[in-house]
Each structure stands twice: as C-alpha cells, then as structure tokens.
Design an enzyme around this catalytic site. Sequence first.
Site, PDB file in Angstrom:
ATOM      1  CG  HIS A 175      28.580 -51.837  46.734  1.00 14.65           C
ATOM      2  ND1 HIS A 175      29.757 -51.944  47.449  1.00 14.65           N
ATOM      3  CD2 HIS A 175      27.819 -50.941  47.430  1.00 14.65           C
ATOM      4  CE1 HIS A 175      29.716 -51.147  48.501  1.00 14.65           C
ATOM      5  NE2 HIS A 175      28.549 -50.542  48.519  1.00 14.65           N
ATOM      6  CB  CYS A 189      29.141 -49.579  52.037  1.00 19.10           C
ATOM      7  SG  CYS A 189      29.819 -48.406  50.850  1.00 19.10           S
ATOM      8  CG  ASP A 191      31.467 -53.920  45.420  1.00 18.22           C
ATOM      9  OD1 ASP A 191      31.269 -52.838  44.834  1.00 18.22           O
ATOM     10  OD2 ASP A 191      31.311 -54.068  46.642  1.00 18.22           O
TER      11      ASP A 191
END
Length: 449
Positions: free
Chosen positions: A334, A150, A305
């Site tokens: 995600h 991320c 995601d």
Amino acid sequence: MNPFTAPLEIQRRMLTQGADAAEKMRLLPDRIEDLASVEVGQTASEVIYSENKLDLLHYEPRTDDPHNTPLLVVYALINRPYILDLQPDKSVVRRFLEDGFDVYLIDWGEPSRLDASLTLGDYVNRYIDNCVDVVRERTRTEMINVIGYCMGGTLSTMYAALHPEKVRTLGLMATGLCFDDTGGILEQWGSEEYFDPEAITETSGNIPAEFLAVGFAQMKPVENYLSKYTILFDNLEDKTAVENFGRMERWVRDGVDVAGEAYRQFIEEIYQENALYRNELVLDGDPVDIENLTMPVLQIIGSFDHLIPPEASKPFTEVIPSEDTDIYEFPTGHVGMAVSGKAHAELWPRVATWFRERSITQTEESATISQGEAEAEADQDQSLQTLDGIGPTYEERLHDAGITTVTQLAAAESVPLADRLGLSESRVMAWIKQARQFAGSSDESAGSS
C-alpha cells in the site's frame, strides 16, 4: 571431532556480535539526531487556495512546457500527504512534474471538534468541487485530470460520478471500491457484526489519529513493533538507510484525526453496505451514480497491499460504463506504491504516460499534427523542449545521448535510446512519436522493437 570446537565457536560468535553491537551503540546518538532532522516534502509548492483546514497546493513546474490539462491529487483524510513527496527520488508529485504536468494537491489539514459533523458530501461536493473549480479557473481548463490515493481515491470516484463534466481522466491509487468479502482484514474488522463506528464518534467526536494508527499497526504486529527496529539497528552504520527509515517513521507517526461523521459514513456505507460498488450511495441527498463514470479510468494496484487488497479494487472496473479502463498492478504494498525505488523506476513512468496520452483532446491533437506538418521544415531543428514531457533536464540528457534536434529524435530507435537514458521505453517512444508528428513522418512504428 574435538568436543570443545562447538562451544568455542559459539563463544567466538557471541564475542564478535557483542563487539559489533557495542560499535553500533556508539553511533546511536548521531543516528538519533539524523532521525530527528530528516526533511520531507521538499518539492517547492505554494498554497493557492484555503478553506477551513484545507490547503490547495500548487507545485512549481519542472518543465517549461506543461501539458494543457492539469492534474489534481486528492489525498486521503488519514495521515499527511507528504508520503507522495517523501524525498526527491521517491516523490510521486515530482514524477508527474518531470513529465510536464501542472500538479495540484489537496492537503486536508486536521479537523477540529467543530468539524466533527462534516459529511462525505461536504468533502466531495464542497471541498473537492471548490478545489477543482479553482484549478479550472486558474488554468482556463474545462476538464482536469484527477488522481486519488487510498480513501482519497474513493472520494475522487464519488466526485467524478457526481461531476463528470469536470473530470477528463480518473486515476485511482490503492483505492477501496468493492467490499463483498474482498477487503481483507480491514473489512472483517469493520464488519457491522463486530464494529459500530457510531459508538466511537459519540464518545470522541472525531476519530483520534492514535486509534487509527494502532489499528493499522496491529495488522502486522511483528513487523511494526519488532522487526523494523531490528533492521534499523542492523543498518545503523548506513546513514542513508537510517534517514530513509526516519522519513517513513515520521509519516507513520504524523497522523491526523478524521471528522467523526465522515468516518461513520465511510465505514457504514462503503465498507459495511458496499453502497458505492452497488450503485446505492447517496451523499446529502445526491445519488452517486457510477453510470456517469464514462471518462478514462486507471486503477493502480499493489499486489501485496494488505490494507486494500487487489480484490477490493479490480471488480469495480467491470461495473462502470467507461470504455477506456486500465489496471496497472505492481508487486508492492500500500505504501510501497508511493515510496519504493522500483515503483518510481517502472510504475510511475507508465502512469504518467497513461495520463499524458489522454490529456490531449482530438481537436488539440489534430491541431498539433497540422501545425507540425505545416512548419516541419522550418522547425525540425528547434529545441527538444518543444515536445511535451521534455524540459531542460531531459533535453540535457538527450543531448548527452547524441540527440540534439527533433529530426534526430524522430529517427531514433526507442529501445537503445531508452537504455542510454535510463528511462522506460514507453516514455521515450512517446517522445519519438511526437517528434515524428512534428517532423511530418508517416512511419510512426519505425524504430520500435
């Protein structure tokens, strides 16, 4: 049709559902205790370096023959990193350890008010660089593997562009890199037309974890505020399901504040100005030149995601000069990328293989082959642990499958052996190729299908 049939059936169902609900309610005290007592981050580790709030963790190897090139995991500045080690069967960290990697992970901790002025440059050129140097010195390795998750992937990209001489390979997991109407709802919410991050930092200094958590939850309000608890109630009789829910909820609620200045820069320069993708980003006076990204780069992307849609990652591959790039897109979200059972069975073995294949330099590979050719006859029956990625656990499983020597492994067929072991064909094929090199076989393609 009897006119009383329908209402009586409805009444019967209501009574049955009521009885089921009452039975589940009796389980509630025990399940609440189960939720409160779940354990996370169970893979053994030690802190080998600390700076400010940061801890650099080194994980206990799970093989006797780790790869020569260590792996540094750079987590995001948001939430806690144990999502990558949630439980033994859903641990990205453990998957790499089982594959023979020497794994290090940056736990950023939580910034205090004194840290509100920390910039992205501080995190990249100071903290990450110091951790990289610690790993390099500890392992006597000039270049290391880096994988970021991320926001940690975005920071890792900046780092690799600024210090390419220290990065062997770069892995980017659910990483936001391109924001030109491609970043989904977060990009829309973060648009300068609607949002001024400086207004928050001027008020609170650091960005409160609660502010971030509410924003993420509101992206899927029905799921986050209603349906997941309905699913939990329906599964109260399943203690394992309840514990799995508890681990995820603990992580979701275990947020951390984010340094105010770093947050402002990230929103304004990465989201609003798309400066990284446009190669216009400057950190504390240092241009982040993505033309330096010539090392192998792997993007790991979730098709579903909602935080970082695929379109916010994929185009980045097209604007960097690396000639060795791959994109592994997997049907997950995600967080599911890190914790879903399917991802751990199918995705992470592929990722580990990708890193392993690029962790050996040509010189090291040639030396390995030459040594194998010279010593094949004497060593072809020695322990399977001689091969990269095979430790005591995998050696025992190979023995159970009837493979007890390097010679036998070299002669094996990848597909049926992978089925017997319950592993991916790519992992088993990598072992077979090593065994053939070690045994002096020239037919590396035999046995595959």
